[in-house]
Design a protein around this motif. Structure first.
Motif, PDB file in Angstrom:
ATOM      1  N   CYS A  34       0.052  -6.576   7.761  1.00  0.00           N
ATOM      2  CA  CYS A  34       1.106  -5.569   7.109  1.00  0.00           C
ATOM      3  C   CYS A  34       1.855  -4.925   8.373  1.00  0.00           C
ATOM      4  O   CYS A  34       1.363  -4.606   8.966  1.00  0.00           O
ATOM      5  N   LEU A  50      -2.935  -3.483   9.360  1.00  0.00           N
ATOM      6  CA  LEU A  50      -1.545  -3.162   9.832  1.00  0.00           C
ATOM      7  C   LEU A  50      -1.267  -3.329  11.080  1.00  0.00           C
ATOM      8  O   LEU A  50      -2.060  -3.173  12.294  1.00  0.00           O
ATOM      9  N   ARG A  59       2.585   1.120   2.584  1.00  0.00           N
ATOM     10  CA  ARG A  59       2.744  -0.479   2.584  1.00  0.00           C
ATOM     11  C   ARG A  59       1.271  -0.953   2.589  1.00  0.00           C
ATOM     12  O   ARG A  59       0.745  -1.765   1.777  1.00  0.00           O
ATOM     13  N   LEU A  60       0.462  -0.347   3.591  1.00  0.00           N
ATOM     14  CA  LEU A  60      -0.777  -0.854   3.464  1.00  0.00           C
ATOM     15  C   LEU A  60      -1.591  -0.600   2.419  1.00  0.00           C
ATOM     16  O   LEU A  60      -2.350  -1.362   1.745  1.00  0.00           O
ATOM     17  N   VAL A 106      -6.313  -6.873   4.857  1.00  0.00           N
ATOM     18  CA  VAL A 106      -4.935  -6.640   5.129  1.00  0.00           C
ATOM     19  C   VAL A 106      -4.964  -5.662   6.502  1.00  0.00           C
ATOM     20  O   VAL A 106      -5.651  -4.758   6.510  1.00  0.00           O
ATOM     21  N   LEU A 135      -0.740  -3.202  -0.404  1.00  0.00           N
ATOM     22  CA  LEU A 135      -1.228  -4.564  -0.300  1.00  0.00           C
ATOM     23  C   LEU A 135      -2.593  -4.442  -0.224  1.00  0.00           C
ATOM     24  O   LEU A 135      -3.368  -5.470  -1.133  1.00  0.00           O
ATOM     25  N   VAL A 159       6.171 -10.339   0.751  1.00  0.00           N
ATOM     26  CA  VAL A 159       4.833 -10.895   0.622  1.00  0.00           C
ATOM     27  C   VAL A 159       4.734 -12.037  -0.027  1.00  0.00           C
ATOM     28  O   VAL A 159       4.252 -13.237   0.326  1.00  0.00           O
TER      29      VAL A 159
END
Length: 289
Positions: free
Chosen positions: A98, A169, A153-154, A167, A157, A72
Motif C-alpha cells: 500500500c 504500508l 488507504r491502508l 497489506v 485495503l 489496485v
C-alpha cells in the motif's frame, strides 16, 4: 473508510486468485533464482517481461469505481493476466504493498508542450530555459506526507482483502535520479545537442542545478522516513527484479531506511546519440554525485 460493496467484491475475488498464484511452488523457485542472480551466482538466464502495452488488453480494464480500488484492481488484473499468459520469470509478492500518500513536490519550472492529442501520441517539448538566468527557474521540491491519507488507504485495503493476503504500508522503496530524462521536458533536444558544443558551461550549469534539486528532494524523503525497505519485487530498469537477501527488507520487514540500503538507478537515454566522452562529461559525472 471502506470501498463500495461492489468494489470490495471485485477486489476480494482478484486477491483470492492472486494469493493462490503467489503460493504456487514456481513462484518460490523464481524468487530464489532472482536472488541467486543478484548475488552473482551462476544459473540460467532469467526472462523479465515488462513495459507491456496494456491498453491493448481489454480484459484487464478495471471495473471498480473508487480511485484507489481501481488502481489496485488494475495492477492485480494485469499481473494475473501476465501470470497466466506470458509470465517469463515474474514473481508475485506474498503481501500487497500500500503506497504512502507522498507528495514529492515540484521543481518549479513548467513545461511548454505541443501535444498531438492522440491516445499515446507524440509530444514535443519546447525550451523554456535559454540563459544562465533561466536556470534559477528550477527550485528544490518540497516533500510532504499526508499521514491521514496513508492510514485511510491502508485501512480500506485491509478491510477489503486483508484476511486473504497481508497489506503492508510502504514508502519509496527504490531510487531513480534521471536528470536528462526530465530536463528534456523543458529544454529541447535540438538545443541540447547544439549547446553541448557551443555553450558547454550553460549545459553544465543546467544539469548541476537539476541534479542538486533531485538530491535535495531525496534528502527530504529520507529525513521524513518516507524511504523504506521492501521485498525487492520491483524492476531495476532493464536489469530485472531487485530480489536480493543481501539487502534489508528481504524478510518482508518494512522500515525507514537510507538510499544506501535500497536499489537505485539513473539513466540519460537521449545520450545514446552522443560520444562516450560527452556522455561522461555531461551525464555520468552528475549521475554519481
Amino acid at each position: 473508510m471502506s470501498f463500495p460493496t461492489s468494489d470490495t467484491a471485485i477486489l476480494r475475488d482478484l486477491a483470492t486468485r492472486y494469493a493462490a498464484a503467489a503460493a504456487e511452488p514456481i513462484n518460490a523457485e523464481r524468487h530464489a533464482a532472482w536472488n541467486a542472480r543478484n548475488k552473482l551466482q551462476a544459473g540460467r538466464p532469467l526472462l523479465h517481461i515488462y513495459q507491456v502495452p496494456w491498453q491493448e488488453f481489454p480484459d484487464c480494464a478495471p471495473q471498480c469505481t473508487d480511485p484507489l480500488a481501481r488502481e489496485v484492481e488494475t495492477r492485480m488484473r494485469r499481473e494475473l493476466w501476465q501470470w497466466n499468459h506470458f509470465p517469463g520469470d515474474m514473481v508475485l509478492p506474498r503481501s500487497w504493498p500500500c503506497p504512502m500518500a507522498i507528495d514529492s513536490g515540484h521543481f518549479g519550472i513548467k513545461h511548454a508542450i505541443e501535444d498531438s492529442k492522440q491516445d499515446r501520441g507524440a509530444v514535443h517539448y519546447n525550451s523554456v530555459v535559454h540563459s544562465i538566468d533561466d536556470i534559477a527557474l528550477i527550485t528544490d521540491p518540497v516533500v510532504s506526507h499526508d499521514a491521514t491519507e496513508s492510514q485511510r488507504r491502508l485501512t480500506c485495503l485491509e478491510q477489503a482483502f486483508g484476511d486473504i493476503m497481508p497489506v503492508v504500508l510502504r514508502g519509496i522503496d527504490h531510487g531513480s535520479i534521471s536528470a536528462w530524462d526530465a530536463i528534456i521536458h523543458f529544454y529541447s533536444i535540438d538545443d541540447l545537442m547544439m549547446d553541448m558544443i557551443d555553450r558547454p558551461k550553460f549545459v553544465h550549469a543546467l544539469v548541476l542545478r537539476y541534479t542538486e534539486a533531485c538530491l535535495a528532494q531525496w534528502r527530504q524523503l529520507v529525513d521524513q522516513g518516507l524511504v523504506t525497505t521492501s521485498d525487492g519485487i520491483y524492476e531495476i530498469g532493464n536489469g530485472g527484479l531487485a530480489i536480493c537477501d543481501q539487502l534489508p527488507g528481504f524478510d518482508g520487514s518494512v522500515r525507514p531506511c537510507t538510499g544506501r540500503e535500497i536499489w537505485g538507478r539513473s539513466m540519460a537515454q537521449i545520450f545514446s546519440d552522443v560520444s562516450p566522452a560527452m556522455h561522461e562529461e555531461f551525464a555520468l559525472r552528475y549521475e554519481i554525485m
